[in-house]
Design a protein around this motif. Structure first.
Motif, PDB file in Angstrom:
ATOM      1  N   PHE A   1      63.440   0.963  36.730  1.00 35.62           N
ATOM      2  CA  PHE A   1      64.052   2.055  37.486  1.00 35.62           C
ATOM      3  C   PHE A   1      65.553   2.189  37.210  1.00 35.62           C
ATOM      4  O   PHE A   1      66.152   3.199  37.528  1.00 35.62           O
ATOM      5  CB  PHE A   1      63.801   1.887  38.988  1.00 35.62           C
ATOM      6  CG  PHE A   1      62.336   1.988  39.340  1.00 35.62           C
ATOM      7  CD1 PHE A   1      61.526   2.955  38.751  1.00 35.62           C
ATOM      8  CD2 PHE A   1      61.750   1.111  40.248  1.00 35.62           C
ATOM      9  CE1 PHE A   1      60.179   3.060  39.057  1.00 35.62           C
ATOM     10  CE2 PHE A   1      60.400   1.208  40.570  1.00 35.62           C
ATOM     11  CZ  PHE A   1      59.605   2.186  39.961  1.00 35.62           C
ATOM     12  N   ASP A   2      66.161   1.133  36.632  1.00 37.55           N
ATOM     13  CA  ASP A   2      67.566   1.316  36.243  1.00 37.55           C
ATOM     14  C   ASP A   2      67.742   1.428  34.726  1.00 37.55           C
ATOM     15  O   ASP A   2      68.821   1.163  34.194  1.00 37.55           O
ATOM     16  CB  ASP A   2      68.478   0.248  36.869  1.00 37.55           C
ATOM     17  CG  ASP A   2      67.986  -1.141  36.612  1.00 37.55           C
ATOM     18  OD1 ASP A   2      66.920  -1.257  35.966  1.00 37.55           O
ATOM     19  OD2 ASP A   2      68.665  -2.098  37.025  1.00 37.55           O
ATOM     20  N   GLY A   3      66.678   1.859  34.064  1.00 36.91           N
ATOM     21  CA  GLY A   3      66.827   2.264  32.667  1.00 36.91           C
ATOM     22  C   GLY A   3      66.768   1.152  31.638  1.00 36.91           C
ATOM     23  O   GLY A   3      67.171   1.339  30.484  1.00 36.91           O
ATOM     24  N   LYS A   4      66.273  -0.030  32.032  1.00 41.34           N
ATOM     25  CA  LYS A   4      66.213  -1.138  31.074  1.00 41.34           C
ATOM     26  C   LYS A   4      64.854  -1.167  30.368  1.00 41.34           C
ATOM     27  O   LYS A   4      63.811  -0.876  30.988  1.00 41.34           O
ATOM     28  CB  LYS A   4      66.388  -2.491  31.804  1.00 41.34           C
ATOM     29  CG  LYS A   4      67.692  -2.628  32.530  1.00 41.34           C
ATOM     30  CD  LYS A   4      68.828  -2.906  31.568  1.00 41.34           C
ATOM     31  CE  LYS A   4      70.111  -3.208  32.319  1.00 41.34           C
ATOM     32  NZ  LYS A   4      71.295  -2.809  31.597  1.00 41.34           N
ATOM     33  N   LEU A   5      64.889  -1.574  29.093  1.00 43.30           N
ATOM     34  CA  LEU A   5      63.634  -1.743  28.350  1.00 43.30           C
ATOM     35  C   LEU A   5      62.818  -2.867  28.984  1.00 43.30           C
ATOM     36  O   LEU A   5      63.381  -3.782  29.598  1.00 43.30           O
ATOM     37  CB  LEU A   5      63.929  -2.113  26.896  1.00 43.30           C
ATOM     38  CG  LEU A   5      64.645  -1.043  26.058  1.00 43.30           C
ATOM     39  CD1 LEU A   5      65.127  -1.656  24.744  1.00 43.30           C
ATOM     40  CD2 LEU A   5      63.724   0.134  25.792  1.00 43.30           C
ATOM     41  N   ILE A   6      61.501  -2.810  28.794  1.00 42.06           N
ATOM     42  CA  ILE A   6      60.612  -3.801  29.419  1.00 42.06           C
ATOM     43  C   ILE A   6      59.866  -4.543  28.314  1.00 42.06           C
ATOM     44  O   ILE A   6      59.378  -3.928  27.360  1.00 42.06           O
ATOM     45  CB  ILE A   6      59.608  -3.085  30.352  1.00 42.06           C
ATOM     46  CG1 ILE A   6      60.366  -2.394  31.499  1.00 42.06           C
ATOM     47  CG2 ILE A   6      58.553  -4.044  30.892  1.00 42.06           C
ATOM     48  CD1 ILE A   6      59.496  -1.513  32.381  1.00 42.06           C
ATOM     49  N   LEU A   7      59.766  -5.855  28.457  1.00 43.04           N
ATOM     50  CA  LEU A   7      59.000  -6.641  27.479  1.00 43.04           C
ATOM     51  C   LEU A   7      57.541  -6.728  27.919  1.00 43.04           C
ATOM     52  O   LEU A   7      57.240  -7.266  28.986  1.00 43.04           O
ATOM     53  CB  LEU A   7      59.574  -8.051  27.373  1.00 43.04           C
ATOM     54  CG  LEU A   7      60.834  -8.229  26.534  1.00 43.04           C
ATOM     55  CD1 LEU A   7      61.309  -9.681  26.611  1.00 43.04           C
ATOM     56  CD2 LEU A   7      60.614  -7.826  25.077  1.00 43.04           C
ATOM     57  N   LYS A   8      56.662  -6.201  27.092  1.00 48.21           N
ATOM     58  CA  LYS A   8      55.232  -6.323  27.392  1.00 48.21           C
ATOM     59  C   LYS A   8      54.804  -7.751  27.061  1.00 48.21           C
ATOM     60  O   LYS A   8      53.968  -8.362  27.714  1.00 48.21           O
ATOM     61  CB  LYS A   8      54.481  -5.321  26.514  1.00 48.21           C
ATOM     62  CG  LYS A   8      52.991  -5.359  26.641  1.00 48.21           C
ATOM     63  CD  LYS A   8      52.359  -4.366  25.694  1.00 48.21           C
ATOM     64  CE  LYS A   8      50.858  -4.512  25.728  1.00 48.21           C
ATOM     65  NZ  LYS A   8      50.259  -4.270  24.433  1.00 48.21           N
ATOM     66  N   ASP A   9      55.390  -8.230  25.992  1.00 45.97           N
ATOM     67  CA  ASP A   9      55.159  -9.588  25.535  1.00 45.97           C
ATOM     68  C   ASP A   9      56.498 -10.138  25.066  1.00 45.97           C
ATOM     69  O   ASP A   9      57.455  -9.372  24.983  1.00 45.97           O
ATOM     70  CB  ASP A   9      54.185  -9.546  24.355  1.00 45.97           C
ATOM     71  CG  ASP A   9      53.044 -10.501  24.592  1.00 45.97           C
ATOM     72  OD1 ASP A   9      53.339 -11.620  25.047  1.00 45.97           O
ATOM     73  OD2 ASP A   9      51.886 -10.121  24.338  1.00 45.97           O
ATOM     74  N   LYS A  10      56.524 -11.410  24.709  1.00 44.27           N
ATOM     75  CA  LYS A  10      57.835 -11.970  24.353  1.00 44.27           C
ATOM     76  C   LYS A  10      58.457 -11.275  23.145  1.00 44.27           C
ATOM     77  O   LYS A  10      59.675 -11.231  23.012  1.00 44.27           O
ATOM     78  CB  LYS A  10      57.691 -13.464  24.107  1.00 44.27           C
ATOM     79  CG  LYS A  10      57.413 -14.220  25.399  1.00 44.27           C
ATOM     80  CD  LYS A  10      57.355 -15.701  25.192  1.00 44.27           C
ATOM     81  CE  LYS A  10      57.178 -16.408  26.526  1.00 44.27           C
ATOM     82  NZ  LYS A  10      57.008 -17.851  26.394  1.00 44.27           N
ATOM     83  N   GLY A  11      57.614 -10.752  22.289  1.00 46.61           N
ATOM     84  CA  GLY A  11      58.126 -10.064  21.097  1.00 46.61           C
ATOM     85  C   GLY A  11      57.592  -8.643  20.986  1.00 46.61           C
ATOM     86  O   GLY A  11      57.347  -8.158  19.878  1.00 46.61           O
ATOM     87  N   GLU A  12      57.412  -7.982  22.121  1.00 45.40           N
ATOM     88  CA  GLU A  12      56.895  -6.609  22.058  1.00 45.40           C
ATOM     89  C   GLU A  12      57.358  -5.799  23.268  1.00 45.40           C
ATOM     90  O   GLU A  12      57.242  -6.266  24.409  1.00 45.40           O
ATOM     91  CB  GLU A  12      55.352  -6.647  22.024  1.00 45.40           C
ATOM     92  CG  GLU A  12      54.767  -5.290  21.734  1.00 45.40           C
ATOM     93  CD  GLU A  12      53.236  -5.282  21.755  1.00 45.40           C
ATOM     94  OE1 GLU A  12      52.615  -6.370  21.800  1.00 45.40           O
ATOM     95  OE2 GLU A  12      52.681  -4.164  21.755  1.00 45.40           O
ATOM     96  N   LEU A  13      57.847  -4.601  22.996  1.00 46.51           N
ATOM     97  CA  LEU A  13      58.272  -3.729  24.096  1.00 46.51           C
ATOM     98  C   LEU A  13      57.067  -3.019  24.708  1.00 46.51           C
ATOM     99  O   LEU A  13      56.089  -2.731  24.005  1.00 46.51           O
ATOM    100  CB  LEU A  13      59.234  -2.663  23.581  1.00 46.51           C
ATOM    101  CG  LEU A  13      60.580  -3.126  23.048  1.00 46.51           C
ATOM    102  CD1 LEU A  13      61.359  -1.924  22.523  1.00 46.51           C
ATOM    103  CD2 LEU A  13      61.377  -3.831  24.144  1.00 46.51           C
ATOM    104  N   ALA A  14      57.166  -2.719  26.006  1.00 41.15           N
ATOM    105  CA  ALA A  14      56.126  -1.887  26.639  1.00 41.15           C
ATOM    106  C   ALA A  14      56.397  -0.441  26.238  1.00 41.15           C
ATOM    107  O   ALA A  14      57.486   0.070  26.464  1.00 41.15           O
ATOM    108  CB  ALA A  14      56.193  -2.045  28.156  1.00 41.15           C
ATOM    109  N   MET A  15      55.399   0.175  25.625  1.00 41.40           N
ATOM    110  CA  MET A  15      55.560   1.556  25.158  1.00 41.40           C
ATOM    111  C   MET A  15      54.461   2.426  25.776  1.00 41.40           C
ATOM    112  O   MET A  15      53.392   1.934  26.140  1.00 41.40           O
ATOM    113  CB  MET A  15      55.407   1.630  23.632  1.00 41.40           C
ATOM    114  CG  MET A  15      56.329   0.725  22.838  1.00 41.40           C
ATOM    115  SD  MET A  15      58.031   1.325  22.742  1.00 41.40           S
ATOM    116  CE  MET A  15      57.882   2.640  21.553  1.00 41.40           C
TER     117      MET A  15
END
Ligand code: UTP
Length: 493
Positions: free
Chosen positions: A203-217
């Protein structure tokens, strides 16, 4: 390379995504670097700030007086128009199909989180007697429409089917079609292409890690269509094939009429560059977006954006003034699509969807949140309406053409059970009108079956596209439920 990435992330205030970097194998690092370096942080930040500045991330609410219903002379209705007029629309539509000028575009990139099945929604079966999936029902309609047209116009026409998938749905959809031999369609007329993905953000605009080496897309919304049409080369493919009108629809309406000739003929009669099929909104508090005009421009206004006065406003005949319920069923002229792609792409706004996005927490543990923890930025397919020069609206009968599948069984609305019942009840009406004698299922019915109608007779799209041609097959015939009228059952192949 790694240093450049670190600097870019730090400058964008997103360096937290590297917190497990040291634990990653070199192959994982490479994949992660590729994912992160593909992002444009400045644009992402701007889009996020722009959309979250709006109340609830939705469009601005409309004050009474801002809104007008669609223009009367661009409005049609299959229930109140002269049946001869509807027949003329149908014939005009078939003529377009015969000329090879019609293409179909399915929006199938959604993640279907509410339905919650681990495969693309189009692969869902809603428990029909035939056991057919949504993809199969739609493919068979295209086949049947081609046959109907060939019969009337002595052609061998083809209706290309463009299917927009996303990273999540592409492979399984591709495999499903191959496994089922494209449901009898010509393989080179089924064209899959992928829409873009965007990172989910806190909610404050930060990227999220789906996994340790992968972004949630997540896919960029069904309005990602326009960019994808361009980058995938599908718009050029349409032009090469001579497609002039494109029927765009969503995967999850079990009663959708794919490339409906009535709708196509209506839009052609109106010389429309953009058309919307709608169903009547009957109750003021139904949470459906309505097609209307704001400041003279056509738009879909979401339920939440309507003022209480406009929500309840009625015409002298007692019907809601803003009743043109949007069902994500559109017809676009190819020149309009080209204009959108070349002139308007960057003007399409983002909308915010609040979602529960699984992620790794600070301790490196996988978390499946129970409450929404992230925003996804999405574009909507209907946000191109304001760019239309001639915008036409066709109202169709809800129980004949709209059975949405959004939620899992157990929810109050739009479930596999509600969609199945709506389809069975439509087919019952078709068969009864054609003179069939329908017998109920012989069962003491278990609890789960109780809610289903006792008449369970289904008509294959390969036999009838929209209820036509049934009396010669079933008049006076007794059909015992559960029953599926297939071509092998005496219907023409
Ligand atoms: P919905 O808005 O109902 O979303 O999509 P959804 O992803 O299917 O379901 P939820 O919200 O996660 O439960 C309406 C139509 O738009 C398509 C869907 O596949 C469906 O046909 N869509 C949605 C896309 O093609 N791409 C997207 O990014 C989102």
């Amino acid at each position: 390379m790694e240093d450049v990435l670190r600097e870019r992330l730090a400058a964008a205030g997103q360096h937290h995504v590297l917190r497990y970097w040291d634990e990653l194998e070199s192959a994982q690092r490479e994949v992660f670097m590729k994912q992160v370096s593909g992002l444009d942080f400045t644009t992402l930040r701007q889009d996020f700030e722009c959309v979250t500045a709006l109340p609830d991330g939705q469009g601005p609410s409309c004050s009474p007086g801002d809104l007008e219903p669609p223009l009367n002379n661009f409005l049609g209705s299959v229930s109140t128009s002269d049946p001869e007029c509807v027949q003329t629309w149908r014939q005009r539509g078939l003529l377009q199909v015969a000329a090879g000028a019609v293409g179909v575009l399915l929006l199938a990139g959604g993640q279907g989180t509410r339905l919650g099945v681990p495969y693309p929604k189009g692969m869902c079966k809603v428990g029909l007697p035939s056991g057919k999936s949504l993809y199969q029902l739609q493919a068979e309609q295209i086949l049947q429409l081609q046959r109907l047209t060939d019969k009337v116009h002595s052609t061998t026409c083809q209706v290309p089917w463009y299917i927009m998938t996303s990273h999540h749905t592409n492979e399984p959809t591709r495999e499903f079609f191959a496994q089922h031999n494209y449901f009898g369609l010509q393989r080179d007329n089924v064209l899959l292409f992928e829409q873009s993905m965007l990172p989910a953000l806190t909610f404050d605009g930060k990227l999220i890690l789906k996994d340790k080496g992968e972004l949630a897309m997540a896919p960029d919304g069904n309005g990602g269509l326009y960019k994808a049409l361009d980058t995938s080369g599908m718009l050029q493919d349409m032009e090469k094939r001579g497609v002039r009108n494109v029927h765009v629809y969503c995967v999850d309406n079990v009663l959708v009429r794919v490339a409906d000739p009535v709708f196509i003929g209506f839009c052609i009669t109106m010389a429309a560059d953009c058309g919307a099929k709608v169903v009547e909104k009957v109750l003021p508090n139904e949470s459906v977006g309505v097609v209307c005009r704001v400041g003279g421009l056509n738009r879909v206004v979401e339920y939440s954006e309507l003022s209480p006065e406009d929500t309840a406003r009625r015409d002298p005949d007692g019907r809601l003034t803003f009743r043109a319920g949007n069902i994500c069923n559109h017809l676009f002229h190819i020149d309009f699509l080209k204009r959108v792609v070349t002139e308007h792409l960057s003007k399409l706004p983002y909308h915010v969807a609040k979602k529960k996005v699984p992620h790794v927490d600070d301790a490196g543990k996988q978390v499946k949140p129970k409450q929404p923890n992230a925003v996804k930025l999405e574009k909507f397919v209907f946000d191109v309406f304001p760019f239309a020069e001639r915008f036409a609206v066709l109202e169709v009968i809800r129980r004949d053409e709209f059975a949405p599948l959004k939620n899992a069984d157990g929810a109050a609305t739009d479930t596999p059970s509600t969609a199945r019942r709506l389809l069975l009840s439509l087919h019952q009406r078709w068969l009864e009108n054609a003179g069939a004698i329908l017998r109920p299922v012989c069962s003491n019915s278990s609890d789960t079956e109780l809610a289903d109608p006792l008449i369970q007779c289904e008509v294959s799209p390969l036999v009838s596209y929209a209820g036509e041609g049934l009396s010669e097959l079933v008049n006076g015939r007794e059909l015992v439920s559960p029953f599926v009228l297939e071509p092998s059952d005496g219907a023409p192949k």
